[in-house]
Design a protein around this motif. Structure first.
Motif, mmCIF file in Angstrom:
data_model
loop_
_atom_site.group_PDB
_atom_site.id
_atom_site.type_symbol
_atom_site.label_atom_id
_atom_site.label_comp_id
_atom_site.label_asym_id
_atom_site.label_seq_id
_atom_site.Cartn_x
_atom_site.Cartn_y
_atom_site.Cartn_z
ATOM 1 N N MET A 1 42.726 43.353 -20.056
ATOM 2 C CA MET A 1 41.620 42.499 -20.539
ATOM 3 C C MET A 1 41.580 42.519 -22.077
ATOM 4 O O MET A 1 41.773 43.577 -22.662
ATOM 5 N N ASN A 2 41.364 41.352 -22.687
ATOM 6 C CA ASN A 2 41.323 41.335 -24.160
ATOM 7 C C ASN A 2 39.890 41.557 -24.664
ATOM 8 O O ASN A 2 39.382 40.819 -25.502
ATOM 9 N N LYS A 3 39.246 42.584 -24.129
ATOM 10 C CA LYS A 3 37.871 42.909 -24.521
ATOM 11 C C LYS A 3 37.832 44.372 -24.963
ATOM 12 O O LYS A 3 38.592 45.207 -24.462
ATOM 13 N N GLY A 4 36.912 44.665 -25.892
ATOM 14 C CA GLY A 4 36.790 46.048 -26.348
ATOM 15 C C GLY A 4 35.340 46.488 -26.445
ATOM 16 O O GLY A 4 34.451 45.683 -26.746
ATOM 17 N N PHE A 5 35.103 47.759 -26.148
ATOM 18 C CA PHE A 5 33.789 48.367 -26.347
ATOM 19 C C PHE A 5 33.934 49.374 -27.489
ATOM 20 O O PHE A 5 34.837 50.220 -27.459
ATOM 21 N N ILE A 6 33.064 49.257 -28.494
ATOM 22 C CA ILE A 6 33.105 50.196 -29.626
ATOM 23 C C ILE A 6 31.825 51.028 -29.608
ATOM 24 O O ILE A 6 30.718 50.482 -29.677
ATOM 25 N N PHE A 7 31.998 52.332 -29.511
ATOM 26 C CA PHE A 7 30.846 53.228 -29.371
ATOM 27 C C PHE A 7 30.571 53.997 -30.656
ATOM 28 O O PHE A 7 31.475 54.599 -31.242
ATOM 29 N N ASP A 8 29.304 53.991 -31.056
ATOM 30 C CA ASP A 8 28.825 54.933 -32.046
ATOM 31 C C ASP A 8 28.830 56.305 -31.353
ATOM 32 O O ASP A 8 28.865 56.376 -30.125
ATOM 33 N N LEU A 9 28.816 57.381 -32.125
ATOM 34 C CA LEU A 9 28.896 58.712 -31.498
ATOM 35 C C LEU A 9 27.510 59.357 -31.352
ATOM 36 O O LEU A 9 26.971 59.466 -30.248
ATOM 37 N N LEU A 165 32.235 44.528 -28.188
ATOM 38 C CA LEU A 165 30.816 44.822 -27.984
ATOM 39 C C LEU A 165 30.539 46.225 -28.513
ATOM 40 O O LEU A 165 31.237 47.184 -28.159
ATOM 41 N N VAL A 166 29.525 46.314 -29.398
ATOM 42 C CA VAL A 166 29.189 47.597 -30.023
ATOM 43 C C VAL A 166 27.989 48.231 -29.313
ATOM 44 O O VAL A 166 27.061 47.541 -28.908
ATOM 45 N N PHE A 167 28.024 49.556 -29.186
ATOM 46 C CA PHE A 167 26.900 50.326 -28.627
ATOM 47 C C PHE A 167 26.382 51.222 -29.740
ATOM 48 O O PHE A 167 27.117 52.070 -30.239
ATOM 49 N N GLU A 168 25.123 51.040 -30.143
ATOM 50 C CA GLU A 168 24.567 51.699 -31.336
ATOM 51 C C GLU A 168 23.134 52.176 -31.121
ATOM 52 O O GLU A 168 22.359 51.513 -30.449
ATOM 53 N N ALA A 170 21.293 53.180 -33.993
ATOM 54 C CA ALA A 170 20.617 53.084 -35.293
ATOM 55 C C ALA A 170 20.543 51.625 -35.752
ATOM 56 O O ALA A 170 21.480 50.846 -35.532
ATOM 57 N N GLN A 171 19.442 51.270 -36.392
ATOM 58 C CA GLN A 171 19.290 49.899 -36.877
ATOM 59 C C GLN A 171 20.419 49.531 -37.851
ATOM 60 O O GLN A 171 20.954 48.420 -37.807
ATOM 61 N N ALA A 172 20.789 50.502 -38.714
ATOM 62 C CA ALA A 172 21.879 50.231 -39.671
ATOM 63 C C ALA A 172 23.168 49.895 -38.935
ATOM 64 O O ALA A 172 23.953 49.044 -39.377
ATOM 65 N N GLY A 173 23.397 50.533 -37.796
ATOM 66 C CA GLY A 173 24.600 50.300 -37.004
ATOM 67 C C GLY A 173 24.559 48.937 -36.327
ATOM 68 O O GLY A 173 25.590 48.264 -36.197
ATOM 69 N N ILE A 174 23.378 48.547 -35.859
ATOM 70 C CA ILE A 174 23.230 47.229 -35.232
ATOM 71 C C ILE A 174 23.486 46.139 -36.275
ATOM 72 O O ILE A 174 24.201 45.169 -36.025
ATOM 73 N N ASP A 175 22.959 46.341 -37.470
ATOM 74 C CA ASP A 175 23.210 45.377 -38.551
ATOM 75 C C ASP A 175 24.700 45.336 -38.906
ATOM 76 O O ASP A 175 25.249 44.264 -39.180
ATOM 77 N N ALA A 176 25.353 46.512 -38.868
ATOM 78 C CA ALA A 176 26.799 46.565 -39.156
ATOM 79 C C ALA A 176 27.579 45.754 -38.126
ATOM 80 O O ALA A 176 28.503 45.011 -38.475
ATOM 81 N N ALA A 177 27.189 45.891 -36.849
ATOM 82 C CA ALA A 177 27.863 45.138 -35.779
ATOM 83 C C ALA A 177 27.666 43.638 -35.991
ATOM 84 O O ALA A 177 28.610 42.851 -35.921
ATOM 85 N N LYS A 178 26.434 43.247 -36.295
ATOM 86 C CA LYS A 178 26.132 41.818 -36.532
ATOM 87 C C LYS A 178 26.950 41.320 -37.722
ATOM 88 O O LYS A 178 27.516 40.225 -37.695
ATOM 89 N N ASN A 179 26.997 42.126 -38.785
ATOM 90 C CA ASN A 179 27.753 41.748 -39.983
ATOM 91 C C ASN A 179 29.253 41.614 -39.696
ATOM 92 O O ASN A 179 29.966 40.913 -40.409
#
Ligand code: B16
Ligand code: MG
Length: 217
Positions: A1-9, A165-168, A170-179
Motif C-alpha cells: 500500500m502506498n500509505k504511511g503512518f507517522i507517529f510522534d513518540l 497520516l500523522v499521530f500527534e 501536541a498542538q505544535a505537532g498537529i500544526d507541523a503535520a498541517k504545514n
C-alpha cells in the motif's frame, strides 16, 4: 500500500511526559522557582532547548548560551536516569498493537519525534523493529510546528505527504503535520487539539480502517 503512518513518540506511543516533568521541575527548584504540571503542558512536543527557554521565562530568569547548554545537559542527565528502567510496560494502551495492525495491512511506519533520545527509547520499549523509518531531534534543524520532521519522514518512506497520516499529542505537532500537507489524528483532549482532523484519547480508541478513512477524506 502506498500509505504511511507517522507517529510522534512522547504522548502517543509512550508516556514519558511525566519523566520530562520531574527532570524540569528539579531544574526549576534548583533555580528557586516552582514548576507546575499545568505549566508542563507548554513543553509537550517542544525541543529540549526551547523547553528550557520556556522554563526560564516562567522563572523570570535570563541565562547565557553556555549556561543554557549546561542546564539542558543537566536536565537530560536527570531524564536519562529516570527512564533507565523504561520497558514495554510504559507503552501507552493500544499503541503497539495499532502499529502492528497497520504493518499487517502493508502501511509504511515512521517515527517523527522531537526527542534526541528517541532511538534509545524505542529500543528500551522493544519496538524499534516496527519502524521502516525514523526522524528524531538529532536529524532536524527546525522544531515543530515547522514541518521538517514529517516531511523528512515521508521522504524516507518514499511517500507523497498527502498519503501520510500523522499521530500527534501536541498542538505544535498537529500544526507541523498541517504545514507538511498531511492529515493528522490528535491523541488527547479534543478542546486542546481542535486543529486535528480527528481527536481520540489514545491509540486503543481507533482502528486502522478508521484511521485510513481520515486519510481518504
Ligand atoms: P529530548 P515528541 C518531545 O518528544 C517531547 O514531547 C518534549 O517534551 C521534549 O522536550 C522533546 O521531545 C525533546 O526531548 O530532550 O529527549 O530530546 O513528543 O516529539 O516525541
Ligand atoms: Mg508528543
Amino acid at each position: 500500500m502506498n500509505k504511511g503512518f507517522i507517529f510522534d513518540l512522547d504522548g502517543v506511543i509512550v508516556d514519558t511526559a511525566k519523566y520530562h516533568y520531574v527532570a524540569w521541575k528539579k531544574i526549576a527548584n534548583d533555580l528557586d522557582f516552582d514548576f507546575t504540571l499545568a505549566q508542563n503542558e507548554l513543553l509537550k512536543g517542544v525541543s529540549r532547548l526551547k523547553s528550557l527557554d520556556i522554563l526560564l521565562n516562567i522563572g523570570g530568569i535570563t541565562k547565557s548560551d553556555s549556561e543554557r547548554n549546561m542546564l539542558a545537559t543537566q536536565k537530560n542527565e536527570l531524564y536519562l536516569e529516570l527512564i533507565e528502567k523504561l520497558d514495554f510496560n510504559d507503552l501507552l494502551p493500544g499503541s503497539k498493537i495499532f502499529i502492528e495492525n497497520a504493518k499487517d495491512q502493508a502501511i509504511k511506519i515512521a517515527l517523527g519525534s522531537a526527542s534526541k533520545n528517541a532511538a534509545y527509547i524505542l529500543k528500551k520499549l522493544g519496538i524499534a523493529h516496527l519502524f521502516d523509518a525514523r526522524i528524531d531531534g538529532t536529524m532536524v534543524s527546525n522544531a515543530k510546528p515547522d514541518p521538517e520532521v514529517f516531511t523528512k519522514a515521508a521522504k524516507l518512506l518514499d511517500l507523497n505527504p498527502t498519503n501520510c497520516l500523522v499521530f500527534e499529542d501536541a498542538q505544535a505537532g498537529i500544526d507541523a503535520a498541517k504545514n507538511a500537507g498531511m492529515k493528522c489524528i490528535g491523541i488527547g483532549d479534543k478542546q486542546v487539539l481542535h486543529r486535528a482532523n480527528l481527536v481520540v484519547t489514545g491509540l486503543d480508541k481507533i482502528t486502522v480502517p478508521q484511521a485510513l478513512e481520515i486519510l481518504k477524506k
